[in-house]
Write an enzyme that holds these catalytic residues in place. Structure first.
Site, PDB file in Angstrom:
ATOM      1  N   CYS A 183      58.270  19.093 -92.673  1.00 42.31           N
ATOM      2  CA  CYS A 183      59.585  18.582 -93.070  1.00 42.31           C
ATOM      3  C   CYS A 183      60.693  19.372 -92.365  1.00 42.31           C
ATOM      4  CB  CYS A 183      59.733  18.605 -94.585  1.00 42.31           C
ATOM      5  SG  CYS A 183      61.094  17.579 -95.202  1.00 42.31           S
ATOM      6  N   GLU A 235      50.885  19.250 -97.822  1.00 42.89           N
ATOM      7  CA  GLU A 235      50.426  20.178 -98.871  1.00 42.89           C
ATOM      8  C   GLU A 235      50.422  19.522-100.239  1.00 42.89           C
ATOM      9  OE1 GLU A 235      54.913  21.122 -98.735  1.00 42.89           O
ATOM     10  OE2 GLU A 235      53.375  20.170 -97.503  1.00 42.89           O
ATOM     11  N   HIS A 239      55.006  15.906 -96.394  1.00 40.02           N
ATOM     12  CA  HIS A 239      54.481  17.127 -96.990  1.00 40.02           C
ATOM     13  C   HIS A 239      52.980  16.991 -97.239  1.00 40.02           C
ATOM     14  CE1 HIS A 239      58.234  19.394 -98.014  1.00 40.02           C
ATOM     15  NE2 HIS A 239      58.757  18.201 -97.811  1.00 40.02           N
TER      16      HIS A 239
END
Length: 258
Positions: A134, A236, A234
């Site tokens: 990001c 994660e 994202h």
């Protein structure tokens, strides 16, 4: 690093907040066979000890770095699977728990910009694998001379919007022949979105590896043998998707290969 040592991956974040992102990124790196250490402007660590670097998400990149003044500074529903909903709920709960720490006290973070640009240049010079998430993707681009759109609302015509969700609400097209497409193993990927800015002009040596249908750049990479990737989403926050976790696996693999 000896053959038996797990590679050490530095993960950047703000001094205050960002705990949910740090924990999820550290988990992804651990699952990939690496060790994660958190880096902030107050605890920058020793870059020479790192085998790879993740530039994490967070506040907007200061437009000073690409020669602009700040703009004065708005979410969407879609079908999701039960697994996506469950993981999204858990991650959202995590972020809510840390919300009192995650509130931003300023629009920009000049000390973080300085640290991360130093780490990006170090990684590029030393040939260390680099992943930008990001804001991290945007800062890699800016550090290499690129620019950003401070707002991407104009990309979304009447009847559409830019969803802000940790759930995979967007579809992006992956460029043929790109490293990102090889890693994700498909022509398209469903991704989440927590951003209001995006890459405009590309930095030196970078190519686009993912786009939305409306043209918003969602992925960049640098050509050559060194792993330099940036994604606007994202990964994660998508631990339930094996292809997304391959980004961290590839980072750890490249760090170990050094």
């Amino acid at each position: 690093m000896t053959p038996d040592t797990k590679p050490l991956i530095g993960v950047t974040g703000p001094v205050n907040g960002g705990l949910a992102a740090w924990l999820m990124t550290a988990l992804a790196i651990r699952r990939a066979g690496g060790r994660a250490c958190r880096l902030t402007a107050e605890r920058p660590g020793d870059a020479d000890q790192l085998d790879g670097i993740v530039i994490g998400g967070g506040t907007d990149v200061d437009p000073f770095h690409y020669g602009e003044e700040p703009l004065q500074a708005d979410a969407d529903r879609g079908r999701t699977s039960i697994l996506d909903w469950t993981v999204g709920l858990l991650v959202s709960a995590m972020r809510a728990v840390f919300a009192r720490h995650d509130r931003e006290t300023q629009n920009f973070d000049p000390e973080r910009d300085k640290l991360e640009q130093t780490l990006i240049r170090h990684a590029l010079y030393a040939g260390k694998p680099l992943l930008g998430i990001c804001r991290g993707a945007q800062l890699i681009n800016v550090t290499l001379g690129g620019t950003l759109y401070q707002s991407i609302e104009h990309f979304y015509q009447e009847g559409t919007s830019n969803p802000r969700s940790i759930l995979p609400r967007k579809t992006v097209a992956l460029a043929p022949g790109s490293r990102l497409r090889t890693l994700l193993g498909s022509e398209h990927a469903r991704v989440n979105a927590l951003h209001e800015q995006s890459i405009r002009d590309l930095g030196d040596g970078l190519v686009v590896s993912a786009r939305e249908e409306n043209g918003v750049i969602q992925g960049i990479e640098r050509q050559g043998s060194q792993l330099v990737l940036g994604v606007q989403w994202h990964p994660e926050y998508l631990p339930q998707y094996r292809p997304q976790q391959r980004l961290f696996q590839q980072l750890v693999h490249a760090a170990k290969a050094r």
